[in-house]
Motif scaffolding. Structure first.
Motif, PDB file in Angstrom:
ATOM      1  N   PHE A 107       0.826  -1.204   0.000  1.00 26.99           N
ATOM      2  CA  PHE A 107       0.000   0.000   0.000  1.00 26.99           C
ATOM      3  C   PHE A 107       0.867   1.265   0.000  1.00 26.99           C
ATOM      4  N   SER A 108       1.904   1.275   0.828  1.00 21.70           N
ATOM      5  CA  SER A 108       2.750   2.467   0.889  1.00 21.70           C
ATOM      6  C   SER A 108       3.510   2.681  -0.412  1.00 21.70           C
ATOM      7  N   VAL A 109       3.947   1.591  -1.040  1.00 21.04           N
ATOM      8  CA  VAL A 109       4.632   1.716  -2.331  1.00 21.04           C
ATOM      9  C   VAL A 109       3.654   2.218  -3.396  1.00 21.04           C
ATOM     10  N   ALA A 110       2.429   1.737  -3.374  1.00 20.11           N
ATOM     11  CA  ALA A 110       1.432   2.169  -4.359  1.00 20.11           C
ATOM     12  C   ALA A 110       1.125   3.651  -4.201  1.00 20.11           C
ATOM     13  N   TYR A 111       0.921   4.096  -2.962  1.00 23.77           N
ATOM     14  CA  TYR A 111       0.652   5.515  -2.735  1.00 23.77           C
ATOM     15  C   TYR A 111       1.860   6.375  -3.110  1.00 23.77           C
ATOM     16  N   GLY A 112       3.031   5.999  -2.628  1.00 25.56           N
ATOM     17  CA  GLY A 112       4.226   6.810  -2.878  1.00 25.56           C
ATOM     18  C   GLY A 112       4.571   6.928  -4.343  1.00 25.56           C
ATOM     19  N   SER A 113       4.547   5.817  -5.037  1.00 30.70           N
ATOM     20  CA  SER A 113       4.927   5.862  -6.444  1.00 30.70           C
ATOM     21  C   SER A 113       3.904   6.634  -7.286  1.00 30.70           C
ATOM     22  N   SER A 114       2.634   6.463  -6.992  1.00 29.14           N
ATOM     23  CA  SER A 114       1.638   7.186  -7.789  1.00 29.14           C
ATOM     24  C   SER A 114       1.667   8.684  -7.494  1.00 29.14           C
ATOM     25  N   VAL A 115       1.906   9.072  -6.238  1.00 27.38           N
ATOM     26  CA  VAL A 115       1.996  10.499  -5.908  1.00 27.38           C
ATOM     27  C   VAL A 115       3.208  11.125  -6.584  1.00 27.38           C
ATOM     28  N   LEU A 116       4.367  10.465  -6.516  1.00 28.08           N
ATOM     29  CA  LEU A 116       5.558  11.014  -7.157  1.00 28.08           C
ATOM     30  C   LEU A 116       5.424  11.054  -8.675  1.00 28.08           C
ATOM     31  N   PHE A 117       4.837  10.015  -9.252  1.00 25.67           N
ATOM     32  CA  PHE A 117       4.678   9.977 -10.706  1.00 25.67           C
ATOM     33  C   PHE A 117       3.764  11.097 -11.196  1.00 25.67           C
ATOM     34  N   PHE A 118       2.603  11.221 -10.588  1.00 28.45           N
ATOM     35  CA  PHE A 118       1.664  12.232 -11.062  1.00 28.45           C
ATOM     36  C   PHE A 118       2.085  13.644 -10.663  1.00 28.45           C
ATOM     37  N   GLY A 119       2.799  13.814  -9.554  1.00 26.48           N
ATOM     38  CA  GLY A 119       3.349  15.127  -9.213  1.00 26.48           C
ATOM     39  C   GLY A 119       4.382  15.572 -10.240  1.00 26.48           C
ATOM     40  N   GLY A 120       5.274  14.660 -10.629  1.00 30.32           N
ATOM     41  CA  GLY A 120       6.245  14.972 -11.677  1.00 30.32           C
ATOM     42  C   GLY A 120       5.582  15.227 -13.017  1.00 30.32           C
ATOM     43  N   LEU A 121       4.545  14.469 -13.313  1.00 30.92           N
ATOM     44  CA  LEU A 121       3.805  14.677 -14.558  1.00 30.92           C
ATOM     45  C   LEU A 121       3.155  16.062 -14.567  1.00 30.92           C
ATOM     46  N   GLY A 122       2.626  16.488 -13.416  1.00 26.89           N
ATOM     47  CA  GLY A 122       2.046  17.830 -13.325  1.00 26.89           C
ATOM     48  C   GLY A 122       3.077  18.917 -13.559  1.00 26.89           C
ATOM     49  N   LEU A 123       4.291  18.751 -13.031  1.00 25.42           N
ATOM     50  CA  LEU A 123       5.346  19.736 -13.255  1.00 25.42           C
ATOM     51  C   LEU A 123       5.804  19.751 -14.704  1.00 25.42           C
ATOM     52  N   ILE A 124       5.855  18.587 -15.344  1.00 25.57           N
ATOM     53  CA  ILE A 124       6.223  18.543 -16.764  1.00 25.57           C
ATOM     54  C   ILE A 124       5.159  19.254 -17.606  1.00 25.57           C
ATOM     55  N   ILE A 125       3.897  19.045 -17.280  1.00 25.89           N
ATOM     56  CA  ILE A 125       2.812  19.717 -18.011  1.00 25.89           C
ATOM     57  C   ILE A 125       2.900  21.229 -17.830  1.00 25.89           C
ATOM     58  N   SER A 126       3.186  21.691 -16.592  1.00 31.19           N
ATOM     59  CA  SER A 126       3.308  23.136 -16.378  1.00 31.19           C
ATOM     60  C   SER A 126       4.506  23.701 -17.144  1.00 31.19           C
ATOM     61  N   TYR A 127       5.598  22.946 -17.239  1.00 30.08           N
ATOM     62  CA  TYR A 127       6.754  23.397 -18.020  1.00 30.08           C
ATOM     63  C   TYR A 127       6.387  23.533 -19.498  1.00 30.08           C
ATOM     64  N   LEU A 128       5.667  22.559 -20.026  1.00 30.55           N
ATOM     65  CA  LEU A 128       5.269  22.631 -21.439  1.00 30.55           C
ATOM     66  C   LEU A 128       4.357  23.822 -21.695  1.00 30.55           C
ATOM     67  N   ILE A 129       3.442  24.094 -20.772  1.00 32.14           N
ATOM     68  CA  ILE A 129       2.544  25.246 -20.932  1.00 32.14           C
ATOM     69  C   ILE A 129       3.331  26.548 -20.863  1.00 32.14           C
ATOM     70  N   GLU A 130       4.286  26.638 -19.941  1.00 38.94           N
ATOM     71  CA  GLU A 130       5.114  27.845 -19.821  1.00 38.94           C
ATOM     72  C   GLU A 130       5.938  28.081 -21.072  1.00 38.94           C
ATOM     73  N   SER A 131       6.591  27.044 -21.574  1.00 34.44           N
ATOM     74  CA  SER A 131       7.435  27.217 -22.760  1.00 34.44           C
ATOM     75  C   SER A 131       6.599  27.588 -23.977  1.00 34.44           C
ATOM     76  N   LYS A 132       5.412  27.025 -24.088  1.00 35.60           N
ATOM     77  CA  LYS A 132       4.532  27.373 -25.206  1.00 35.60           C
ATOM     78  C   LYS A 132       4.095  28.832 -25.103  1.00 35.60           C
ATOM     79  N   SER A 133       3.805  29.283 -23.885  1.00 32.17           N
ATOM     80  CA  SER A 133       3.376  30.660 -23.681  1.00 32.17           C
ATOM     81  C   SER A 133       4.509  31.658 -23.950  1.00 32.17           C
ATOM     82  N   THR A 134       5.714  31.329 -23.503  1.00 32.67           N
ATOM     83  CA  THR A 134       6.844  32.239 -23.744  1.00 32.67           C
ATOM     84  C   THR A 134       7.219  32.297 -25.217  1.00 32.67           C
ATOM     85  N   LYS A 135       7.104  31.164 -25.929  1.00 32.79           N
ATOM     86  CA  LYS A 135       7.378  31.179 -27.368  1.00 32.79           C
ATOM     87  C   LYS A 135       6.351  32.033 -28.094  1.00 32.79           C
ATOM     88  N   LYS A 136       5.090  31.946 -27.635  1.00 31.97           N
ATOM     89  CA  LYS A 136       4.044  32.742 -28.257  1.00 31.97           C
ATOM     90  C   LYS A 136       4.260  34.225 -28.011  1.00 31.97           C
TER      91      LYS A 136
END
Length: 139
Positions: A107-136
């Motif tokens: 259970f702890s591995v399932a919670y930890g890995s999914s939180v870290l994975f989706f938290g990192g995915l959220g930061l990658i998405i925000s980076y892509l949105i920022e770079s797209k906005s600055t290029k525009k």
């Protein structure tokens, strides 16, 4: 939830250590400025001070994406907890292990890995949105 406490405590310790050093550095800068102003009875030109201390001052972009970063990170963490809950429900329904400690470890591995994975995915998405906005904005 023990997997969250350790990184949180380490992060808080590093944050407050950084803030303590920053406090002393700013105090030294202020004392230096007062000493310089005391030597010259005429107040210095602000442009001279800006050029002299420009390397010490932080530079901020025209647009601030702090809200976007924080929002995407929190959205990713929440989504990770939600997915971790479903993984734990699926693990508890399966006959994976009768040992309580082993099940809690899964259970702890399932919670930890999914939180870290989706938290990192959220930061990658925000980076892509920022770079797209600055290029525009540059065009």
């Amino acid at each position: 939830m023990n997997f969250i406490v350790t990184p949180l405590v380490v992060g808080l310790v590093f944050y407050f250590t950084y803030m303590l050093f920053e406090l002393f550095v700013r105090k030294r800068e202020r004392l230096f400025l007062l000493e310089k102003m005391g030597q010259n009875l005429i107040p210095p030109d602000p442009s001279i001070l800006k050029n002299q201390f420009s390397s010490l001052l932080p530079t901020f972009p025209k647009k601030s994406f702090t809200g976007l970063r924080l929002g995407c990170l929190l959205l990713g963490l929440g989504l990770g907890l939600f997915v971790g809950l479903f993984i734990c429900i699926d693990l508890s329904n399966s006959e994976l292990s009768e040992n309580h400690r082993e099940r809690e470890m899964f259970f702890s591995v399932a919670y930890g890995s999914s939180v870290l994975f989706f938290g990192g995915l959220g930061l990658i998405i925000s980076y892509l949105i920022e770079s797209k906005s600055t290029k525009k904005d540059e065009k």
